[in-house]
Write an enzyme that holds these catalytic residues in place. Structure first.
Site, PDB file in Angstrom:
ATOM      1  N   SER A 140      52.277  89.958  -6.464  1.00 60.02           N
ATOM      2  CA  SER A 140      51.627  90.955  -6.616  1.00 60.02           C
ATOM      3  C   SER A 140      52.885  92.213  -6.482  1.00 60.02           C
ATOM      4  O   SER A 140      53.693  92.009  -5.465  1.00 60.02           O
ATOM      5  CB  SER A 140      50.374  91.884  -6.440  1.00 60.02           C
ATOM      6  N   TYR A 153      44.096  94.689   0.600  1.00 56.37           N
ATOM      7  CA  TYR A 153      45.142  93.930  -0.673  1.00 56.37           C
ATOM      8  C   TYR A 153      46.453  94.296  -0.211  1.00 56.37           C
ATOM      9  O   TYR A 153      46.932  93.062  -0.213  1.00 56.37           O
ATOM     10  CB  TYR A 153      44.769  94.850  -1.453  1.00 56.37           C
TER      11      TYR A 153
HETATM   12  N1  LIG Z   1      45.337  90.788 -12.697  1.00 55.52           N
HETATM   13  C1  LIG Z   1      46.712  91.424 -12.331  1.00 55.52           C
HETATM   14  O1  LIG Z   1      46.693  92.556 -13.233  1.00 55.52           O
HETATM   15  C2  LIG Z   1      47.300  91.383 -11.887  1.00 55.52           C
HETATM   16  C3  LIG Z   1      48.201  91.752 -10.554  1.00 55.52           C
HETATM   17  C4  LIG Z   1      48.840  91.244  -9.666  1.00 55.52           C
HETATM   18  C5  LIG Z   1      48.365  89.781  -8.892  1.00 55.52           C
HETATM   19  N2  LIG Z   1      47.221  89.213  -9.413  1.00 55.52           N
HETATM   20  C6  LIG Z   1      46.912  88.328  -8.662  1.00 55.52           C
HETATM   21  O2  LIG Z   1      46.833  87.051  -9.273  1.00 55.52           O
HETATM   22  C7  LIG Z   1      45.536  86.384  -9.114  1.00 55.52           C
HETATM   23  C8  LIG Z   1      44.520  86.180 -10.165  1.00 55.52           C
HETATM   24  O3  LIG Z   1      44.240  87.802  -9.987  1.00 55.52           O
HETATM   25  P1  LIG Z   1      43.006  87.878 -11.309  1.00 55.52           P
HETATM   26  O4  LIG Z   1      43.698  88.443 -12.570  1.00 55.52           O
HETATM   27  O5  LIG Z   1      42.779  86.685 -12.419  1.00 55.52           O
HETATM   28  O6  LIG Z   1      41.693  88.013 -10.277  1.00 55.52           O
HETATM   29  P2  LIG Z   1      39.669  87.954 -11.377  1.00 55.52           P
HETATM   30  O7  LIG Z   1      39.592  88.261  -9.851  1.00 55.52           O
HETATM   31  O8  LIG Z   1      39.752  87.854 -12.221  1.00 55.52           O
HETATM   32  O9  LIG Z   1      39.818  86.095 -10.714  1.00 55.52           O
HETATM   33  C9  LIG Z   1      39.788  85.646  -9.096  1.00 55.52           C
HETATM   34  C10 LIG Z   1      39.198  84.781  -8.652  1.00 55.52           C
HETATM   35  O10 LIG Z   1      38.969  84.631  -7.902  1.00 55.52           O
HETATM   36  C11 LIG Z   1      37.855  83.945  -6.884  1.00 55.52           C
HETATM   37  N3  LIG Z   1      37.449  84.019  -5.597  1.00 55.52           N
HETATM   38  C12 LIG Z   1      37.127  85.607  -5.498  1.00 55.52           C
HETATM   39  N4  LIG Z   1      36.570  86.277  -3.578  1.00 55.52           N
HETATM   40  C13 LIG Z   1      36.647  84.586  -3.982  1.00 55.52           C
HETATM   41  C14 LIG Z   1      36.637  83.622  -2.867  1.00 55.52           C
HETATM   42  N5  LIG Z   1      36.191  84.836  -1.561  1.00 55.52           N
HETATM   43  N6  LIG Z   1      36.625  82.775  -2.520  1.00 55.52           N
HETATM   44  C15 LIG Z   1      36.681  81.541  -3.495  1.00 55.52           C
HETATM   45  N7  LIG Z   1      36.882  82.587  -4.542  1.00 55.52           N
HETATM   46  C16 LIG Z   1      37.192  83.471  -4.705  1.00 55.52           C
HETATM   47  C17 LIG Z   1      36.503  84.835  -7.674  1.00 55.52           C
HETATM   48  O11 LIG Z   1      35.629  84.263  -8.682  1.00 55.52           O
HETATM   49  C18 LIG Z   1      37.713  84.741  -9.207  1.00 55.52           C
HETATM   50  O12 LIG Z   1      37.890  83.152 -10.052  1.00 55.52           O
HETATM   51  C19 LIG Z   1      45.044  87.385  -7.525  1.00 55.52           C
HETATM   52  O13 LIG Z   1      45.171  86.286  -6.452  1.00 55.52           O
HETATM   53  C20 LIG Z   1      45.678  89.056  -7.568  1.00 55.52           C
HETATM   54  O14 LIG Z   1      45.843  88.921  -7.040  1.00 55.52           O
HETATM   55  C21 LIG Z   1      46.882  89.882 -10.529  1.00 55.52           C
END
Ligand SMILES: NC(=O)c1ccc[n+]([C@@H]2O[C@H](COP(=O)([O-])OP(=O)(O)OC[C@H]3O[C@@H](n4cnc5c(N)ncnc54)[C@H](O)[C@@H]3O)[C@@H](O)[C@H]2O)c1
Length: 244
Positions: A140, A153
């Site tokens: 990220s 985070y």
């Molecule tokens: N959304 C963004 O703009 C963004 C930006 C930078 C990085 N990211 C990274 O991309 C990745 C995906 O992001 P996203 O937006 O799809 O997130 P999201 O929260 O929509 O999905 C994350 C998934 O992880 C699962 N999860 C959470 N805690 C858990 C646990 N304890 N055990 C098992 N599963 C668990 C959730 O149930 C969910 O299905 C993440 O690593 C996030 O940090 C996202």
């Protein structure tokens, strides 16, 4: 090259992980889906199977070391060595230093960083024995910049990039590629719905548009791209920065 090979994808119940899992299934990969949301995960596995794919859903709390190890063991027992492990699951709870507790901090760090270590260690020897493989960790902007109220985070994402750099170097000998990936565009996911500004929500895109970068990363080994941070763009392209 990916057809018939296995992918392990964490956080596959929704958001970006769901998009990555579906893209791998479309390539003919067998997909082990890990997430804490077992209810949603069952639907994802059913959807992949309905489309002729092969998926195994494993409900797991990745904050828990024992559960994470058991989930990895179950995926390996079912499918054998994966071609790619994508550790995509994460939790972002914005809390200031004054608010956060040690338990809160450990939970987020464990999902992001401890799970990356446990899952990577579980697949490391099987990948060596298979002649190589690819590890991908979701980073990220928080993996290289500082943000307020990201007391867990922010260091978790920095840590995952550190693990990536170390394992990319160690993986050279064993033909294992290790990279970090970031969304190179605002994405419409449950995490974004909670944390984006209204301005970002105006231009967020379907995370499926970012999937080609993850298909590319699944094909890498130590002779290809390794030790990089890869920003997946919404036009299906990507930029890669060498971090070694
Ligand atoms: N959304 C963004 O703009 C963004 C930006 C930078 C990085 N990211 C990274 O991309 C990745 C995906 O992001 P996203 O937006 O799809 O997130 P999201 O929260 O929509 O999905 C994350 C998934 O992880 C699962 N999860 C959470 N805690 C858990 C646990 N304890 N055990 C098992 N599963 C668990 C959730 O149930 C969910 O299905 C993440 O690593 C996030 O940090 C996202």
């Amino acid at each position: 090259m990916l057809q018939g090979h296995t992918a392990i994808v964490t956080g596959a119940a929704q958001g970006l992980g769901y998009a990555i899992a579906k893209a791998y299934a479309a390539e003919g990969m067998r997909v082990a889906l890990l997430d804490i949301r077992g209810d949603l995960l069952a639907d994802v596995a059913a959807e992949i199977k309905q489309n002729g794919g092969d998926a195994l859903s494993i409900t797991v709390d990745l904050a828990d070391a024992g559960e994470t190890q058991r989930a990895a063991d179950a995926a390996l027992a079912h499918y054998g060595a994966p071609r790619v492990l994508v550790h995509n699951a994460a939790l972002l709870i914005t809390r200031s230093m004054r608010e956060i507790t040690l338990a809160d901090w450990q939970k987020e760090i464990n999902i992001i960083l401890q799970a990356a270590f446990i899952l990577s260690k579980a697949v490391w020897e099987p990948m060596i024995n298979a002649g190589g493989g690819s590890l991908v960790y979701l980073s990220s902007g928080s993996g290289y910049k500082g943000f307020i109220e990201e007391v867990a985070y922010n260091p978790g994402k920095h840590g995952i990039e550190g693990l990536m750099k170390c394992l990319a170097l160690e993986g050279r000998e064993f033909n294992i590629a290790v990279n970090a990936a970031t969304p190179g565009a605002p994405i419409n996911t449950p995490m974004s719905a909670q944390n984006y500004t209204e301005e970002l929500k105006q231009r967020w895109v379907d995370p499926a548009l970012l999937a080609p970068a993850f298909v590319f990363l699944a094909r890498q080994d130590a002779g290809g791209l390794t030790g990089h941070r890869v920003a997946a763009r919404s036009d299906g392209s990507w930029d890669a920065i060498d971090l070694l």
